[in-house]
Design a protein around this motif. Structure first.
Motif, PDB file in Angstrom:
ATOM      1  N   GLN A 188       0.714  -1.081   0.076  1.00 39.61           N
ATOM      2  CA  GLN A 188       0.096  -0.082  -0.090  1.00 39.61           C
ATOM      3  C   GLN A 188       0.969   1.187   0.051  1.00 39.61           C
ATOM      4  N   ILE A 189       0.565   2.333  -0.774  1.00 39.14           N
ATOM      5  CA  ILE A 189       1.411   3.622  -0.792  1.00 39.14           C
ATOM      6  C   ILE A 189       0.270   4.569  -0.422  1.00 39.14           C
ATOM      7  N   VAL A 190       0.478   5.467   0.577  1.00 40.68           N
ATOM      8  CA  VAL A 190      -0.492   6.490   1.062  1.00 40.68           C
ATOM      9  C   VAL A 190       0.231   7.711   1.126  1.00 40.68           C
ATOM     10  N   ASN A 191      -0.257   8.761   0.420  1.00 39.65           N
ATOM     11  CA  ASN A 191       0.221  10.381   0.320  1.00 39.65           C
ATOM     12  C   ASN A 191      -0.816  11.095   1.072  1.00 39.65           C
ATOM     13  N   GLN A 192      -0.374  12.127   1.906  1.00 39.58           N
ATOM     14  CA  GLN A 192      -0.954  12.867   2.526  1.00 39.58           C
ATOM     15  C   GLN A 192       0.016  14.154   2.775  1.00 39.58           C
ATOM     16  N   ILE A 193      -0.677  15.224   3.003  1.00 38.86           N
ATOM     17  CA  ILE A 193      -0.003  16.605   3.083  1.00 38.86           C
ATOM     18  C   ILE A 193      -0.594  17.203   4.608  1.00 38.86           C
ATOM     19  N   ILE A 194       0.318  17.469   5.405  1.00 34.43           N
ATOM     20  CA  ILE A 194       0.408  18.382   6.587  1.00 34.43           C
ATOM     21  C   ILE A 194       0.271  19.718   6.132  1.00 34.43           C
ATOM     22  N   GLN A 217       0.873  14.176  14.184  1.00 35.64           N
ATOM     23  CA  GLN A 217       0.323  14.279  12.869  1.00 35.64           C
ATOM     24  C   GLN A 217       0.591  13.022  12.032  1.00 35.64           C
ATOM     25  N   VAL A 218       1.870  12.859  11.922  1.00 36.33           N
ATOM     26  CA  VAL A 218       2.399  11.703  11.266  1.00 36.33           C
ATOM     27  C   VAL A 218       1.884  10.383  11.828  1.00 36.33           C
ATOM     28  N   GLU A 219       1.925  10.242  12.991  1.00 34.76           N
ATOM     29  CA  GLU A 219       1.253   9.205  13.763  1.00 34.76           C
ATOM     30  C   GLU A 219      -0.083   8.817  13.434  1.00 34.76           C
ATOM     31  N   ALA A 220      -0.943  10.148  13.475  1.00 33.47           N
ATOM     32  CA  ALA A 220      -2.582   9.827  12.875  1.00 33.47           C
ATOM     33  C   ALA A 220      -2.520   9.379  11.454  1.00 33.47           C
ATOM     34  N   ILE A 221      -1.837   9.801  10.749  1.00 32.21           N
ATOM     35  CA  ILE A 221      -1.687   9.363   9.265  1.00 32.21           C
ATOM     36  C   ILE A 221      -1.481   8.000   9.266  1.00 32.21           C
ATOM     37  N   LEU A 222      -0.471   7.465   9.777  1.00 29.52           N
ATOM     38  CA  LEU A 222      -0.196   5.923   9.928  1.00 29.52           C
ATOM     39  C   LEU A 222      -1.225   5.197  10.341  1.00 29.52           C
ATOM     40  N   THR A 223      -1.784   5.591  11.615  1.00 22.85           N
ATOM     41  CA  THR A 223      -2.838   4.972  12.305  1.00 22.85           C
ATOM     42  C   THR A 223      -4.188   4.648  11.261  1.00 22.85           C
ATOM     43  N   LYS A 262       1.252  -2.241   9.040  1.00 21.44           N
ATOM     44  CA  LYS A 262       1.815  -2.552   9.980  1.00 21.44           C
ATOM     45  C   LYS A 262       3.335  -2.595   9.824  1.00 21.44           C
ATOM     46  N   ASN A 263       3.882  -2.802   8.689  1.00 24.76           N
ATOM     47  CA  ASN A 263       5.241  -2.750   8.592  1.00 24.76           C
ATOM     48  C   ASN A 263       5.470  -1.986   7.166  1.00 24.76           C
ATOM     49  N   GLY A 264       6.576  -1.229   7.199  1.00 27.15           N
ATOM     50  CA  GLY A 264       6.946  -0.360   6.077  1.00 27.15           C
ATOM     51  C   GLY A 264       7.908   0.623   6.391  1.00 27.15           C
ATOM     52  N   LYS A 265       7.666   1.989   5.646  1.00 28.90           N
ATOM     53  CA  LYS A 265       8.184   3.134   5.970  1.00 28.90           C
ATOM     54  C   LYS A 265       7.265   4.540   5.785  1.00 28.90           C
ATOM     55  N   VAL A 266       7.885   5.316   6.542  1.00 29.25           N
ATOM     56  CA  VAL A 266       7.325   6.693   6.457  1.00 29.25           C
ATOM     57  C   VAL A 266       8.286   7.813   5.993  1.00 29.25           C
ATOM     58  N   ILE A 267       8.081   8.519   4.939  1.00 26.95           N
ATOM     59  CA  ILE A 267       8.745   9.488   4.271  1.00 26.95           C
ATOM     60  C   ILE A 267       8.371  10.732   4.411  1.00 26.95           C
ATOM     61  N   VAL A 268       9.056  11.516   5.111  1.00 29.00           N
ATOM     62  CA  VAL A 268       8.218  13.004   5.462  1.00 29.00           C
ATOM     63  C   VAL A 268       9.083  13.922   4.756  1.00 29.00           C
ATOM     64  N   PHE A 269       8.563  14.824   3.882  1.00 31.18           N
ATOM     65  CA  PHE A 269       9.300  15.540   2.729  1.00 31.18           C
ATOM     66  C   PHE A 269       8.764  17.045   2.870  1.00 31.18           C
ATOM     67  N   VAL A 270       9.593  17.999   3.057  1.00 32.43           N
ATOM     68  CA  VAL A 270       9.127  19.416   2.980  1.00 32.43           C
ATOM     69  C   VAL A 270       9.318  19.942   1.684  1.00 32.43           C
ATOM     70  N   LYS A 272       1.986  29.601   5.261  1.00 29.35           N
ATOM     71  CA  LYS A 272       1.522  28.533   5.320  1.00 29.35           C
ATOM     72  C   LYS A 272       2.160  27.368   4.570  1.00 29.35           C
ATOM     73  N   ARG A 273       2.668  26.328   5.145  1.00 32.96           N
ATOM     74  CA  ARG A 273       3.647  25.445   4.593  1.00 32.96           C
ATOM     75  C   ARG A 273       2.855  23.951   4.663  1.00 32.96           C
ATOM     76  N   GLN A 274       3.530  23.115   3.591  1.00 35.39           N
ATOM     77  CA  GLN A 274       3.075  21.858   3.407  1.00 35.39           C
ATOM     78  C   GLN A 274       4.217  21.043   3.484  1.00 35.39           C
ATOM     79  N   VAL A 275       3.880  19.826   4.328  1.00 32.08           N
ATOM     80  CA  VAL A 275       4.913  18.589   4.281  1.00 32.08           C
ATOM     81  C   VAL A 275       3.943  17.325   3.854  1.00 32.08           C
ATOM     82  N   LEU A 276       4.789  16.791   2.835  1.00 32.25           N
ATOM     83  CA  LEU A 276       4.374  15.660   2.330  1.00 32.25           C
ATOM     84  C   LEU A 276       4.700  14.279   3.200  1.00 32.25           C
ATOM     85  N   VAL A 277       3.742  13.624   3.628  1.00 31.69           N
ATOM     86  CA  VAL A 277       4.002  12.242   4.255  1.00 31.69           C
ATOM     87  C   VAL A 277       3.519  11.182   3.301  1.00 31.69           C
ATOM     88  N   GLN A 278       4.446  10.382   2.954  1.00 31.93           N
ATOM     89  CA  GLN A 278       4.335   9.107   2.208  1.00 31.93           C
ATOM     90  C   GLN A 278       4.478   7.932   3.081  1.00 31.93           C
TER      91      GLN A 278
END
Length: 145
Positions: free
Chosen positions: A2-8, A24-30, A35-43, A135-141
């Motif tokens: 699974q691949i999920v992209n979301q903006i904070i 915020q990243v934990e909430a997106i993950l939840t 269960k197993n993978g990785k989170v990339i946080v990109f400004v 107002k800034r955006q952070v991409l969480v993948q």
């Protein structure tokens, strides 16, 4: 997989300010149920950054002071010669912000183990505003299964 992209979105203040975006990243993950993978946080900005470190008030002040010594806002920078560049009328003199951003990271990767961020005891995901206020955006993948 699974691949999920979301903006904070983060509304920042002027100057250097540091935001703990771990919740915020934990909430997106939840919400993903990965269960197993990785989170990339990109400004997505050249005068912001992200890092993993301790979110402690006195340390945050030390970080700000350290950056101010390394790249003082009032120093002479070629980038700040706005009259020599084609820029919008509200363009700030922010060369110091670009230089500080280059000393940090524009992304961080955190492993996901058993549905949780595999951060250490004192580790948090920190977003750095180095210019602001904006107002800034952070991409969480998040990728995994």
């Amino acid at each position: 997989m699974q691949i999920v992209n979301q903006i904070i979105e983060i509304q920042t203040d002027i100057g250097i300010n540091i935001h703990n975006i771990t919740p915020q990243v934990e909430a997106i993950l939840t919400a993903t149920r990965i269960k197993n993978g990785k989170v990339i946080v990109f400004v997505k900005h050249t005068t912001t950054a992200v890092a993993i470190n301790e979110y402690e008030v006195r340390l945050l002040e030390d970080i700000k002071r350290h950056f101010a010594k390394l790249a003082p806002a009032d120093a002479k920078y070629l980038h700040n010669d706005l009259h020599l560049r084609d820029v919008p009328p509200d363009e700030p003199e922010n060369a110091h912000s670009h230089l500080i951003a280059m000393m940090l990271n524009n992304s961080e990767t955190v492993p996901v183990v058993d549905g949780k961020l595999a951060l250490g005891t004192y580790q948090s995901i920190l977003f750095f505003e180095l210019d602001g206020a904006r107002k800034r955006q952070v991409l969480v993948q998040i990728t995994g299964n």
